[in-house]
Scaffold this motif. Structure first.
Motif, PDB file in Angstrom:
ATOM      1  N   SER A  38       9.142  37.593  24.233  1.00 16.52           N
ATOM      2  CA  SER A  38       7.903  37.146  24.289  1.00 16.52           C
ATOM      3  C   SER A  38       7.736  35.381  24.201  1.00 16.52           C
ATOM      4  O   SER A  38       7.005  34.733  25.024  1.00 16.52           O
ATOM      5  N   MET A  39       8.850  34.988  23.610  1.00 19.62           N
ATOM      6  CA  MET A  39       8.712  33.338  23.605  1.00 19.62           C
ATOM      7  C   MET A  39       9.442  32.785  24.757  1.00 19.62           C
ATOM      8  O   MET A  39       8.501  31.874  25.194  1.00 19.62           O
ATOM      9  N   MET A  40      10.057  33.404  25.469  1.00 16.58           N
ATOM     10  CA  MET A  40      10.573  33.046  26.779  1.00 16.58           C
ATOM     11  C   MET A  40       9.391  33.250  27.715  1.00 16.58           C
ATOM     12  O   MET A  40       9.195  32.186  28.524  1.00 16.58           O
ATOM     13  N   LEU A  41       8.562  34.198  27.599  1.00 15.83           N
ATOM     14  CA  LEU A  41       7.520  34.669  28.559  1.00 15.83           C
ATOM     15  C   LEU A  41       6.546  33.675  28.391  1.00 15.83           C
ATOM     16  O   LEU A  41       5.802  33.129  29.347  1.00 15.83           O
ATOM     17  N   LEU A  42       6.041  33.332  27.274  1.00 23.63           N
ATOM     18  CA  LEU A  42       5.087  32.255  26.971  1.00 23.63           C
ATOM     19  C   LEU A  42       5.448  30.870  27.480  1.00 23.63           C
ATOM     20  O   LEU A  42       4.727  30.232  27.964  1.00 23.63           O
ATOM     21  N   LYS A  43       6.630  30.501  27.265  1.00 22.14           N
ATOM     22  CA  LYS A  43       7.214  29.144  27.584  1.00 22.14           C
ATOM     23  C   LYS A  43       7.349  29.018  29.252  1.00 22.14           C
ATOM     24  O   LYS A  43       6.820  28.214  29.667  1.00 22.14           O
ATOM     25  N   LEU A  44       7.673  30.254  29.711  1.00 20.25           N
ATOM     26  CA  LEU A  44       7.676  30.129  31.376  1.00 20.25           C
ATOM     27  C   LEU A  44       6.362  30.285  31.877  1.00 20.25           C
ATOM     28  O   LEU A  44       6.035  29.333  32.827  1.00 20.25           O
ATOM     29  N   LEU A  45       5.285  30.848  31.247  1.00 18.27           N
ATOM     30  CA  LEU A  45       4.086  31.042  31.913  1.00 18.27           C
ATOM     31  C   LEU A  45       3.343  29.618  31.678  1.00 18.27           C
ATOM     32  O   LEU A  45       2.879  29.097  32.496  1.00 18.27           O
ATOM     33  N   GLU A  46       3.905  28.784  30.519  1.00 17.75           N
ATOM     34  CA  GLU A  46       3.074  27.616  30.287  1.00 17.75           C
ATOM     35  C   GLU A  46       3.776  26.583  31.091  1.00 17.75           C
ATOM     36  O   GLU A  46       3.001  25.768  31.836  1.00 17.75           O
ATOM     37  N   GLU A  47       5.325  26.471  31.296  1.00 21.93           N
ATOM     38  CA  GLU A  47       5.785  25.669  31.856  1.00 21.93           C
ATOM     39  C   GLU A  47       5.797  25.695  33.542  1.00 21.93           C
ATOM     40  O   GLU A  47       5.870  24.818  34.145  1.00 21.93           O
ATOM     41  N   GLU A  48       5.924  26.890  33.747  1.00 22.42           N
ATOM     42  CA  GLU A  48       5.948  27.177  35.345  1.00 22.42           C
ATOM     43  C   GLU A  48       4.570  27.391  36.309  1.00 22.42           C
ATOM     44  O   GLU A  48       4.356  27.296  37.116  1.00 22.42           O
ATOM     45  N   LYS A  49       3.633  27.666  35.402  1.00 18.22           N
ATOM     46  CA  LYS A  49       2.469  28.151  35.748  1.00 18.22           C
ATOM     47  C   LYS A  49       2.314  28.943  36.966  1.00 18.22           C
ATOM     48  O   LYS A  49       1.860  28.252  38.115  1.00 18.22           O
ATOM     49  N   PRO A  50       3.156  29.965  37.224  1.00 10.85           N
ATOM     50  CA  PRO A  50       3.387  30.646  38.488  1.00 10.85           C
ATOM     51  C   PRO A  50       1.859  31.413  38.955  1.00 10.85           C
ATOM     52  O   PRO A  50       1.031  31.539  38.163  1.00 10.85           O
ATOM     53  N   ASP A  51       1.775  31.646  40.183  1.00 13.49           N
ATOM     54  CA  ASP A  51       0.727  32.383  40.804  1.00 13.49           C
ATOM     55  C   ASP A  51       0.970  33.608  40.817  1.00 13.49           C
ATOM     56  O   ASP A  51       0.074  34.505  40.817  1.00 13.49           O
ATOM     57  N   TYR A  52       2.175  33.974  41.024  1.00 13.04           N
ATOM     58  CA  TYR A  52       2.529  35.579  40.928  1.00 13.04           C
ATOM     59  C   TYR A  52       3.504  35.754  40.063  1.00 13.04           C
ATOM     60  O   TYR A  52       4.432  34.988  39.877  1.00 13.04           O
ATOM     61  N   ILE A  53       3.681  36.893  39.371  1.00  9.21           N
ATOM     62  CA  ILE A  53       4.784  37.411  38.525  1.00  9.21           C
ATOM     63  C   ILE A  53       4.934  38.639  38.410  1.00  9.21           C
ATOM     64  O   ILE A  53       4.291  39.599  38.539  1.00  9.21           O
ATOM     65  N   ALA A  54       6.165  38.945  38.280  1.00  6.15           N
ATOM     66  CA  ALA A  54       6.895  40.257  38.200  1.00  6.15           C
ATOM     67  C   ALA A  54       8.151  40.502  37.261  1.00  6.15           C
ATOM     68  O   ALA A  54       8.886  39.622  37.194  1.00  6.15           O
ATOM     69  N   CYS A 149      19.435  31.482  31.514  1.00  9.38           N
ATOM     70  CA  CYS A 149      19.473  31.014  30.139  1.00  9.38           C
ATOM     71  C   CYS A 149      20.945  30.301  30.081  1.00  9.38           C
ATOM     72  O   CYS A 149      21.978  30.748  30.367  1.00  9.38           O
ATOM     73  N   LYS A 150      20.813  29.389  29.382  1.00 12.98           N
ATOM     74  CA  LYS A 150      21.981  28.707  28.681  1.00 12.98           C
ATOM     75  C   LYS A 150      22.523  29.128  27.590  1.00 12.98           C
ATOM     76  O   LYS A 150      23.600  29.798  27.310  1.00 12.98           O
ATOM     77  N   LYS A 151      22.042  28.652  26.426  1.00  7.76           N
ATOM     78  CA  LYS A 151      22.229  28.897  25.008  1.00  7.76           C
ATOM     79  C   LYS A 151      20.883  29.411  24.494  1.00  7.76           C
ATOM     80  O   LYS A 151      19.923  28.840  24.765  1.00  7.76           O
ATOM     81  N   GLY A 152      21.244  30.046  23.601  1.00 11.07           N
ATOM     82  CA  GLY A 152      19.906  30.691  22.751  1.00 11.07           C
ATOM     83  C   GLY A 152      19.103  31.146  23.777  1.00 11.07           C
ATOM     84  O   GLY A 152      19.349  31.771  24.938  1.00 11.07           O
ATOM     85  N   ILE A 153      17.762  30.990  23.649  1.00 11.28           N
ATOM     86  CA  ILE A 153      16.824  31.509  24.562  1.00 11.28           C
ATOM     87  C   ILE A 153      15.779  30.474  25.339  1.00 11.28           C
ATOM     88  O   ILE A 153      15.042  31.122  25.930  1.00 11.28           O
ATOM     89  N   THR A 154      15.904  29.638  24.564  1.00  8.92           N
ATOM     90  CA  THR A 154      14.782  28.432  25.247  1.00  8.92           C
ATOM     91  C   THR A 154      15.547  27.484  26.187  1.00  8.92           C
ATOM     92  O   THR A 154      14.789  27.187  27.034  1.00  8.92           O
ATOM     93  N   GLN A 155      16.695  27.451  26.106  1.00  6.55           N
ATOM     94  CA  GLN A 155      17.331  26.228  27.083  1.00  6.55           C
ATOM     95  C   GLN A 155      17.664  27.246  28.294  1.00  6.55           C
ATOM     96  O   GLN A 155      18.469  28.136  28.208  1.00  6.55           O
ATOM     97  N   SER A 277       3.486  35.712  13.450  1.00 13.91           N
ATOM     98  CA  SER A 277       2.526  35.031  13.255  1.00 13.91           C
ATOM     99  C   SER A 277       2.585  33.625  14.190  1.00 13.91           C
ATOM    100  O   SER A 277       1.610  32.779  14.669  1.00 13.91           O
ATOM    101  N   SER A 278       3.882  33.264  14.360  1.00 12.31           N
ATOM    102  CA  SER A 278       3.808  31.826  15.000  1.00 12.31           C
ATOM    103  C   SER A 278       3.581  32.005  16.355  1.00 12.31           C
ATOM    104  O   SER A 278       2.868  30.814  17.006  1.00 12.31           O
ATOM    105  N   LEU A 279       3.866  33.054  17.165  1.00 11.54           N
ATOM    106  CA  LEU A 279       3.385  33.215  18.470  1.00 11.54           C
ATOM    107  C   LEU A 279       1.925  33.547  18.576  1.00 11.54           C
ATOM    108  O   LEU A 279       1.616  33.030  19.625  1.00 11.54           O
TER     109      LEU A 279
END
Length: 867
Positions: A38-54, A149-155, A277-279
């Motif tokens: 979920s964290m990765m998804l939120l980050k991707l949506l916010e950073e990449e702002k895709p028009d289409y997603i699957a 993904c490099k290290k962890g989940i956000t990088q 809760s943080s999400l």
DNA sequence: CTGTTCACG
DNA sequence: ACGTACGTGAACAGA
């Protein structure tokens, strides 16, 4: 150009699972994979702002690769139990994000990604693939990039063609050859034995492909040559296994994958269940939500939960019906929505010290939820109080009036929606559409209203008064209301019994004297008895008949003994009906009464107290004063401590007028009325009689009230001429006061208003009236308001500081009441000395005037004894 | 619902 | 000549 984001669901799920510690919710369910995903998804949506997603997932059945090579992925361990239990929920989460997943029988996620990315890129889109698997690098092309993904989940590292070449010195397609030679332990792709990354890169660089390498093995040497030649078939198979299929037979309509708003309700509900809760608070700053608000303004609290975390300023408008908050409208800017309240605990969502809550009469709301144990730590701003500061003389500050006046907004009257008196509707009968519209309009205008009011407040230099006094006072008054004042029912009952006995006898006497029974409480019936039956002189008339007030009755005493009994009856009835019968039914289960303090009523800046009024408990007459014996501490062996400002209004007058004599009197801590007597009657202080002092005291009161010879003459029952002499003498001796009074009246006539020490303002339109009465009234207000109002400023500042100090020190004692120049503390027995010191030092030093402020402290087991 | 009276500062 | 002292709130009566 449109951007298509395609995610390798399996890969990221595994990645999240292994990268995060073993998280669990309170039900014992493992949640780490869902959380990370979920964290990765939120980050991707916010950073990449895709028009289409699957998001692509493996389908469990065996893939075409197993058919070719049964050992494919043979070394891979089956999915851990702790991950399996998360898969279905993760898919629910993805579903709540409104993202479509793709799974195809017999194919891995990789192949789906390969195919979809091909279709998307061929239709002219930019494609971004997100995965944890380096295999995907082979898909990179001019308009296809891969994030790994490099290290962890956000990088993550992002690869385009150039990046692949820089890192591996091969093209994306050669990456397949590389893998065919190296093999892949995790997929159990064999590769060529003894060829690792280094050799593989060297060979691919030299030969370009496995096929070309196999055709030219003669150019190789030694062990490498031997290995390649002996494993040619293996190398070809490995290459085929490593090749991502880009022509999976799927019928795909790209438009179905257009990014949609996520389902906030469902998502929040899921996150709540998972305890992310943080999400939940991360689901923020999404302009799509404000759009939603406008389209459909009725929400439930799940939705609120998501939205509230996003803003640092929120407007709130509650609907309080029969003492309960039935619904609330929230707004950010002019976007608003309505929620019905089923559980007060939901208000805990507002507990955020970074949040500023804008409301109109916020205390009502805060008190209401406080009775249910909910205390908020957010900052507050109140448009009703702001409006009051701009003009404290308005008859009321109803939201509809205020919006009309300052924003020219027409709001339907709440009474028309809810009904009034016997026409009041039950909550369920209220037209919801009207209510929602009313509340959302109110809330959505508050922010604009606040801006407008604030600009005026700044213009009038009342920002300090607002922010340092009136706004902090909201919490103080709230606390006083909620805490309440404890009463001793037995004391009230015993006084009640005493009154009953006395009045029984008095009533008999009066009826005997009249020869008939009548309602003594009726002015009309009483005046018939006094002025018709007894033929006593009617001294004063009212609009409706002859007056029977105290002043009249006092003069009638010599004519008939019964008058004294009527006076006593009146006093006793007043005490019983107002302070005993009126109080007993409103005591709560802890024997406390809870007054309501009104901050926007008194035009001078004072606060007022209602239901019950605790600011007019008897004190002047001894019998009535005994009522105060019923006002006790809530603590076992606790004390009532009373701290009152001595002569605060005259001290304020000394400060404002800078009158030398007045200042000197206070600096020397003189008996102020005695000194005034000596000045007015032109005798030495030793020669002042008690009668002279009494009259001088009345003169001092007169000065504070805005003196007139007529008023003084009536109060002292002297001639107007004599009263005028007193006043003339006073002004002759106190020239500074005279100057001040003249100048403040002049100021009011020129500016139309007067101000207090803290710049509180009151307009006095009457001051330029042609009507003498009106004008005189205006002049007296001009004289009195700066005095009464400055005293109000001072004690309000003290209240805020005393409250905060008690709170900060963690003391159990509580500020429970203010009576204009007096603060009452319900004091814990262990804290008596500290509370006394604290009160005295705070109250006396709260502001530096040209004369000292003096505070007298009293203590006792009840309010009577605290004097 | 207004007027009168009276409780307080 | 004018005819009120300043600021509040509650109970009661009587339209």
């Amino acid at each position: 150009m449109s951007k298509f984001l395609i995610i390798d669901g399996n890969s990221l799920m595994y990645r999240a699972y292994f990268a995060l510690p073993d998280l669990m919710n309170s039900e014992g369910m493992h949640t780490n994979a869902i959380y990370g995903f979920s964290m990765m998804l939120l980050k991707l949506l916010e950073e990449e702002k895709p028009d289409y997603i699957a998001i692509a997932f493996d389908k469990k059945a065996s893939t075409f690769r197993h058919k070719e090579y049964s050992a494919y992925k043979g070394t891979r361990q089956s999915m851990p139990e702790e991950l399996i239990e998360q898969v279905d929920i993760l898919k629910d989460v993805i579903n709540a994000f409104n993202i479509k997943t793709i799974e195809i029988e017999g194919f891995e996620a990789d192949d789906i990604i390969g195919t979809v990315s091909k279709i998307a890129s061929e239709s002219g889109m930019d494609v971004l693939i997100v995965t944890g698997d380096r295999d995907a690098l082979q898909l990179v092309s001019a308009n296809v990039k891969v994030k790994i993904c490099k290290k962890g989940i956000t990088q993550m590292d992002e690869y385009d063609e150039k990046a692949v070449f820089e890192k591996y010195e091969v093209t994306p397609l050669q990456f397949i050859d590389l893998k065919g030679l190296m093999g892949d332990k995790s997929d159990n792709i064999p590769g060529v034995p003894n060829i690792g990354e280094k050799t593989a890169i060297k060979l691919v660089k030299e030969f370009g492909s496995i096929e070309n390498l196999l055709m030219n093995t003669d150019k190789l040497k030694g062990k490498i040559k031997e290995n390649v030649e002996n494993n040619a078939e293996l190398a070809v198979l490995s290459k085929r296994l490593a090749t991502i299929e880009r022509n999976v037979p799927i019928d795909i309509d790209l438009n179905e994958y257009a990014v949609k708003n996520y389902d906030v309700n469902k998502l929040t509900e899921l996150f709540e269940k998972l305890e992310f809760s943080s999400l939940i608070s991360d689901l923020k700053d999404d302009s799509r939500d404000t759009k939603d608000i406008k389209e459909w303004p009725v929400r439930d609290f799940t939705y609120v939960k998501n939205v509230l975390g996003k803003f640092d300023v929120l407007s709130l408008y509650p609907f309080i019906y029969d003492g309960k908050i039935k619904a609330v409208s929230f707004a950010c800017g002019d976007g608003s929505f309505f929620v019905e309240i089923d559980d007060y605990d939901n208000f805990k969502l507002l507990n955020n010290d970074k949040l500023t809550l804008i409301g109109h009469d916020l205390k009502d709301f805060l008190v209401n939820i406080s009775y249910c144990g909910i205390e908020l730590n957010c900052k507050i701003l109140d448009t009703a109080i702001m409006t009051y500061l701009l003009n404290p003389s308005e008859s009321n500050y109803d939201i509809s009036r205020v919006l009309k006046k300052y924003l020219k907004e027409d709001l339907q009257n709440i009474d028309d929606i809810v009904g009034k008196g016997r026409n009041k509707k039950s909550y369920d009968d209220i037209d919801k559409k009207l209510l929602v519209d009313y509340m959302c309009s109110a809330a959505s205008n508050l922010s604009k209203l606040k801006d407008k009011l604030m600009s005026f407040i700044k213009e009038m230099e009342m920002e300090d008064l607002l922010k340092n006094v009136e706004i902090p006072l909201i919490e103080v008054l709230k606390s006083m209301e909620v805490y309440g004042f404890t009463l001793d029912k037995d004391v009230l009952r015993s006084i009640s019994k005493e009154i009953d006995e006395k009045t029984d006898k008095i009533v008999k006497d009066i009826y005997d004297a009249a020869g008939y029974e009548f309602n003594i409480n009726s002015t009309k019936q009483l005046s018939e008895f006094l002025f018709d039956k007894l033929n006593l002189p009617a001294i004063k008339k009212t609009k409706t008949g002859y007056s029977t007030d105290m002043e009249v009755l006092a003069e009638l005493i010599p004519y008939n003994d019964i008058v004294g009994e009527i006076i006593e009856y009146r006093q006793l009835m007043k005490l019983k009906s107002t302070y005993i019968d009126g109080f007993i039914p409103i005591m709560d289960e802890n024997n406390r009464v809870h007054s309501t303090f009104k901050q926007t009523v008194a035009a001078t800046g004072r606060i007022s107290s209602t239901e019950p009024n605790l600011q007019n408990i008897p004190v002047r007459e001894e019998f009535g004063r005994r009522i105060r014996k019923a006002f006790v501490s809530s603590y076992e062996d606790g004390l009532i401590i009373s701290a009152d400002y001595s002569q605060i209004e005259l001290r304020v007058l000394a400060h404002l007028s800078e009158d030398e004599k007045l200042i000197e009197s206070f600096l020397n801590n003189e008996d102020i009325h005695l000194r005034t007597a000596s000045e007015v009657f032109k005798v030495s202080k030793e020669e002042v009689t008690s009668e002279m002092r009494r009259r001088a005291k009345a003169v001092n009161f007169g000065i504070v009230y805005g003196i007139s010879d007529y008023g003084l003459s009536k109060d002292l029952k002297i001639s107007r001429k004599e009263a005028k002499e007193y006043i003339d003498n006073y002004f002759d001796r106190y020239k500074g006061v005279k100057n001040y009074i003249d100048s403040i009246v002049k100021f009011a006539k020129e500016n139309g208003y007067v101000t207090t020490i803290l710049n509180r303002r009151r307009y006095i339109p009457e001051i330029n009236s042609k009507n003498f009465n009106q004008r005189s009234f205006g002049e007296r207000m001009a004289m009195n308001t700066p005095i009464q109002g400055s005293a109000a400023d001072i004690i309000k500042m003290s209240m805020v500081k005393v409250y905060n100090e008690l709170k900060e020190r963690g003391l159990k004692s509580r500020l429970i009441l203010q009576v204009h120049d007096e603060l009452i503390i319900d004091t814990h027995p262990d804290e008596v000395e500290i509370v006394k010191e604290l009160l005295k030092s705070i109250m006396e030093n709260i502001i530096k005037l040209k004369v000292p402020l003096v505070v007298d402290i009293g203590q006792g087991k009840n309010w009577y004894d605290a004097k």
